[in-house]
Each structure stands twice: as structure tokens, then as C-alpha cells.
Scaffold this active site. Structure first.
Site, PDB file in Angstrom:
ATOM      1  N   ASP A  99      -7.718  -4.630 -10.974  1.00  0.00           N
ATOM      2  CA  ASP A  99      -8.367  -4.816 -11.029  1.00  0.00           C
ATOM      3  C   ASP A  99      -7.950  -6.332 -11.920  1.00  0.00           C
ATOM      4  O   ASP A  99      -9.526  -7.081 -12.055  1.00  0.00           O
ATOM      5  CB  ASP A  99      -8.504  -4.427 -13.232  1.00  0.00           C
ATOM      6  N   ASP A 102      -2.584 -11.178 -13.347  1.00  0.00           N
ATOM      7  CA  ASP A 102      -2.242 -11.765 -14.655  1.00  0.00           C
ATOM      8  C   ASP A 102      -0.657 -12.332 -13.890  1.00  0.00           C
ATOM      9  O   ASP A 102      -0.635 -13.747 -13.764  1.00  0.00           O
ATOM     10  CB  ASP A 102      -2.478 -10.813 -15.929  1.00  0.00           C
ATOM     11  N   LYS A 130      -6.678 -14.372 -13.116  1.00  0.00           N
ATOM     12  CA  LYS A 130      -6.328 -15.372 -13.618  1.00  0.00           C
ATOM     13  C   LYS A 130      -5.380 -16.606 -13.372  1.00  0.00           C
ATOM     14  O   LYS A 130      -4.652 -16.775 -12.894  1.00  0.00           O
ATOM     15  CB  LYS A 130      -5.204 -15.239 -14.800  1.00  0.00           C
ATOM     16  N   PHE A 151      -7.825 -13.253 -22.634  1.00  0.00           N
ATOM     17  CA  PHE A 151      -7.708 -11.938 -22.357  1.00  0.00           C
ATOM     18  C   PHE A 151      -9.100 -11.001 -22.628  1.00  0.00           C
ATOM     19  O   PHE A 151     -10.387 -11.384 -23.066  1.00  0.00           O
ATOM     20  CB  PHE A 151      -7.676 -11.620 -23.815  1.00  0.00           C
TER      21      PHE A 151
END
Ligand code: IMP
Ligand code: MG
Length: 182
Positions: A99, A102, A130, A151
């Protein structure tokens, strides 16, 4: 649920249009090859279902379950593989789906683990990445969208196992994230 979002980043039509583009690229890159998709559960479930139906190739699907977040909004750094047997990847063209990229811990650990089983090739596809300094250097070969270091939830992504069924992706209102972050 949608009221818990501070703002929407990508609505469903926008996500699906981007998946059309990624699937077209994957179908082109792997033409005449047999592709094995390995989806990292649970976060990539919705992404995987929508993406794989757009890929115009014979493909195999395996799933991998790891834990690193423990339901909270920060990474623990440690990646735990939840199944005893890993998918059979030897001599296969592997495309790992996740997904979101990070810290990079999860995908670095998965890639490293699968590489020991000698796949023919291995690439990474993530819906979101990110923009930040990563603990592990991991590059996605296919990327949906780059986002800021915030987030986000929805379209498979959770906060404490909630919001996965939101059809869009948005930033969760700050006051809903536990104050003991970081
Ligand atoms: P990483 O190991 O830090 O790259 O992130 C691993 C996992 O953390 C992802 O696969 C997601 O499940 C989760 N994660 C990271 N950032 C977010 C976020 O913004 N929202 C929801 N889940 C996230
Ligand atoms: Mg998660």
C-alpha cells in the site's frame, strides 16, 4: 467515517485512473513473461484487487502477511513475517505489491527475504510513497502517487484497523491519532 478526514487526497475515480496507467505499464513490461504478484496484507488488499483485474497478462497471486505497525500510527522498526511458509518464488518474475512506502523497513525486509529464494526478477509496486528520508533505501519500480509525510487512511490503509473500507484516500484528522506518537 469520511468526517474523520482532515482532507481527501485522492478520490476513487482518480485512484482508478492511475491504476489503469500502472496496469498498462506492467502489462507491457511483462509481456510474454509469467508474472507472480505477491501482495503484502492487509493494506494492499483493495489496491491489489483493483490493479490485478486491469493487468492483461496471465498471472499468479500469492499473499504475504507481515506486521510492523501494531495498529498504531508509528513504525516499530521490526518486521515480523506471520506465516511459516513463504510463497514459492524460485525462478519466477516477482512483483511485490504494497500500500505505502513509509520508512522502507517493511519492503526492505520482504525484498531481502524473497531474494534468498532466488526469484528470476523482483520489482516493487506501491500505491503511495511518502516523500521523506528513509531508514532503508527502497525504490518503487511502479508508484501510484507521491504524498507528503502525513498519516493517511482509506482504500485499504488503516489506522488501528479502521478506515480500510473508505473508497478514497485522505489525511486523518490529527486529534484522532493518539497523542503518544513518536
Ligand atoms: P514502512 O515499513 O514504514 O515503510 O511502512 C510499512 C507499513 O506501515 C505500510 O505497509 C502500511 O501498512 C503502514 N503505514 C505506513 N504509513 C502509513 C500511513 O500513512 N497510513 C496507514 N498505514 C501506514
Ligand atoms: Mg497497516
Amino acid at each position: 467515517m469520511q468526517g474523520d478526514l482532515e482532507r481527501i487526497l485522492f478520490d476513487e475515480p482518480t485512484i482508478l485512473r492511475r491504476l489503469d496507467e500502472i496496469a498498462a505499464q506492467v502489462s507491457k513490461d511483462y509481456s510474454r513473461k509469467e508474472l507472480t504478484v505477491i501482495a503484502v496484507l492487509n493494506g494492499s488488499l483493495v489496491f491489489m484487487a483493483d490493479l490485478m483485474r486491469r493487468i492483461q497478462l496471465p498471472l499468479r497471486l500469492d499473499c504475504l502477511s507481515v506486521a510492523s505497525y501494531h495498529g498504531k500510527a508509528q513504525t516499530s522498526g521490526e518486521v515480523i513475517f506471520k506465516q511459516v511458509a513463504l510463497p514459492d518464488v524460485q525462478d519466477r518474475h516477482i512483483l511485490i505489491l504494497d500500500d505505502i512506502l513509509d520508512s522502507g523497513n517493511t519492503l526492505a525486509a520482504i525484498r531481502e527475504r524473497l531474494e534468498t529464494a532466488r526469484p528470476r526478477s523482483i520489482k516493487i509496486c506501491v500505491l503511495l510513497s511518502k516523500k521523506k528520508e528513509r531508514a532503508h533505501k527502497v525504490d518503487a519500480d511502479y508508484l501510484g502517487f507521491e504524498i507528503g509525510d502525513e498519516f493517511v487512511v482509506g482504500y485499504g490503509l488503516d489506522y488501528d484497523e479502521r478506515y480500510r473500507n473508505l473508497p478514497c484516500i485522505g489525511v486523518l484528522r490529527r486529534e484522532l491519532i493518539e497523542s503518544n506518537r513518536g
